[in-house]
Design a protein around this motif. Structure first.
Motif, PDB file in Angstrom:
ATOM      1  N   THR A  56       0.844  -1.188   0.000  1.00 46.16           N
ATOM      2  CA  THR A  56       0.000   0.000   0.000  1.00 46.16           C
ATOM      3  C   THR A  56       0.878   1.235   0.000  1.00 46.16           C
ATOM      4  OG1 THR A  56      -1.786  -1.105   1.215  1.00 46.16           O
ATOM      5  CG2 THR A  56      -1.749   1.289   1.274  1.00 46.16           C
ATOM      6  N   ILE A  57       0.603   2.162  -0.914  1.00 43.67           N
ATOM      7  CA  ILE A  57       1.345   3.413  -0.959  1.00 43.67           C
ATOM      8  C   ILE A  57       0.381   4.567  -0.712  1.00 43.67           C
ATOM      9  CG2 ILE A  57       3.038   2.456  -2.575  1.00 43.67           C
ATOM     10  CD1 ILE A  57       1.707   4.185  -4.765  1.00 43.67           C
ATOM     11  N   ALA A  58       0.900   5.671  -0.211  1.00 40.92           N
ATOM     12  CA  ALA A  58       0.080   6.854   0.068  1.00 40.92           C
ATOM     13  C   ALA A  58       0.711   8.059  -0.615  1.00 40.92           C
ATOM     14  CB  ALA A  58      -0.035   7.079   1.575  1.00 40.92           C
ATOM     15  N   PRO A  59       0.449   8.233  -1.908  1.00 42.29           N
ATOM     16  CA  PRO A  59       1.092   9.332  -2.657  1.00 42.29           C
ATOM     17  C   PRO A  59       0.584  10.698  -2.219  1.00 42.29           C
ATOM     18  CG  PRO A  59      -0.567   8.248  -3.996  1.00 42.29           C
ATOM     19  CD  PRO A  59      -0.454   7.438  -2.750  1.00 42.29           C
ATOM     20  N   GLU A  60       1.394  11.709  -2.483  1.00 43.04           N
ATOM     21  CA  GLU A  60       0.969  13.074  -2.216  1.00 43.04           C
ATOM     22  C   GLU A  60      -0.198  13.435  -3.134  1.00 43.04           C
ATOM     23  OE1 GLU A  60       4.183  15.778  -2.659  1.00 43.04           O
ATOM     24  OE2 GLU A  60       5.451  14.787  -1.157  1.00 43.04           O
ATOM     25  N   ALA A  61      -1.161  14.153  -2.593  1.00 40.92           N
ATOM     26  CA  ALA A  61      -2.317  14.565  -3.393  1.00 40.92           C
ATOM     27  C   ALA A  61      -1.859  15.330  -4.626  1.00 40.92           C
ATOM     28  CB  ALA A  61      -3.250  15.427  -2.556  1.00 40.92           C
ATOM     29  N   GLY A  62      -2.387  14.951  -5.784  1.00 45.19           N
ATOM     30  CA  GLY A  62      -2.061  15.634  -7.027  1.00 45.19           C
ATOM     31  C   GLY A  62      -0.788  15.166  -7.697  1.00 45.19           C
ATOM     32  N   ALA A 169      -5.474  -1.156  -7.095  1.00 46.39           N
ATOM     33  CA  ALA A 169      -6.674  -0.707  -6.389  1.00 46.39           C
ATOM     34  C   ALA A 169      -6.445   0.677  -5.801  1.00 46.39           C
ATOM     35  CB  ALA A 169      -7.048  -1.684  -5.285  1.00 46.39           C
ATOM     36  N   VAL A 170      -7.535   1.411  -5.635  1.00 43.67           N
ATOM     37  CA  VAL A 170      -7.489   2.699  -4.948  1.00 43.67           C
ATOM     38  C   VAL A 170      -8.495   2.657  -3.810  1.00 43.67           C
ATOM     39  CG1 VAL A 170      -7.585   5.196  -5.165  1.00 43.67           C
ATOM     40  CG2 VAL A 170      -6.993   3.812  -7.153  1.00 43.67           C
ATOM     41  N   ASP A 171      -8.025   2.967  -2.622  1.00 43.46           N
ATOM     42  CA  ASP A 171      -8.866   2.906  -1.436  1.00 43.46           C
ATOM     43  C   ASP A 171      -8.649   4.134  -0.565  1.00 43.46           C
ATOM     44  OD1 ASP A 171     -10.682   0.843  -1.244  1.00 43.46           O
ATOM     45  OD2 ASP A 171      -9.221  -0.620  -0.543  1.00 43.46           O
ATOM     46  N   TRP A 172      -9.493   4.239   0.441  1.00 37.83           N
ATOM     47  CA  TRP A 172      -9.364   5.281   1.458  1.00 37.83           C
ATOM     48  C   TRP A 172     -10.083   4.784   2.703  1.00 37.83           C
ATOM     49  CZ3 TRP A 172     -11.972   5.806  -3.191  1.00 37.83           C
ATOM     50  CH2 TRP A 172     -13.373   5.808  -3.132  1.00 37.83           C
TER      51      TRP A 172
END
Length: 221
Positions: A56-62, A169-172
């Motif tokens: 799981t990665i958490a990229p910077e918004a934008g 996948a994209v999750d939150w």
């Protein structure tokens, strides 16, 4: 208009909106060049980060805004469910496709028995990317995707429990359904499927696929 007997795609007026202006072309012919324009920004991955499958990665918004699909990028949207979260995801995919001049086609299985055959049908269409919207598709997608490693899949607002390298996948927090019997990373919360978050999720997920960062979960809290 694209028609599939024994299966309603979406209402006829919506199908016209989805396909109009999206450069509907011949999917039997390969593209004459790369499908990605631009690149992911450095903030998409940590310096030196090379995520392994299922990470799981958490990229910077934008950080995904600098990479987009080429005109005529071929996408099949698989969707099942009339619930508000699923419809919010469908709207986000439709809006993104129209904005990026994507060639979008939609398949909507009508019964549980249609789920796996419809995913197989999507694989056979020659898409650059198959996008899944709706929790009902998670378990069937896990069955099909591992046998079709040359097809890229994007699951938005959910994830499969053990993805192969071709399933991103994209999750939150609030949208981490992982299929029947699998523990989710957070409690399901339909209120988190806002238009803004769904739009960001689609762009972040497509950006990951276009940038070659696949087989992972992109977290967009």
């Amino acid at each position: 208009m694209l028609r599939h007997p024994a299966r309603a795609l979406v209402p006829a007026t919506l199908t016209l909106v989805l396909l109009a202006g999206c450069g509907a072309g011949d999917w039997s012919r390969p593209h004459d060049g790369p499908v990605a324009v631009g690149a992911l920004a450095p903030g998409f991955l940590e310096p030196g980060e090379s995520p392994t499958p299922e990470a799981t990665i958490a990229p910077e918004a934008g950080s995904w805004d600098g990479i987009t699909p080429r005109e005529g990028y071929r996408v099949v949207l698989l969707t099942r469910g009339d619930d508000e979260p699923t419809q919010a995801l469908v709207t986000a995919v439709r809006d993104w496709a129209e904005a990026e001049d994507v060639d979008l086609r939609v398949l909507e299985p009508q019964t549980p028995a249609d789920l796996v055959p419809t995913i197989v049908e999507a694989v056979g269409m020659g898409a650059d990317l198959v996008v899944s919207a709706g929790n009902d598709l998670v378990d069937p997608l896990a069955v099909v995707s591992a046998s079709h490693l040359d097809q890229q899949f994007l699951v938005v607002g959910a994830e499969i429990a053990e993805p192969t390298v071709n399933v991103t996948a994209v999750d939150w927090t609030g949208a981490s359904y992982r299929g029947t019997g699998a523990d989710a990373a957070s409690a399901y919360d339909p209120a988190t499927f806002t238009a803004q978050r769904c739009a960001a999720a689609v762009r972040a997920g497509v950006g990951a696929v276009l940038g070659g960062v696949t087989g992972i979960v992109v977290w967009v809290d």
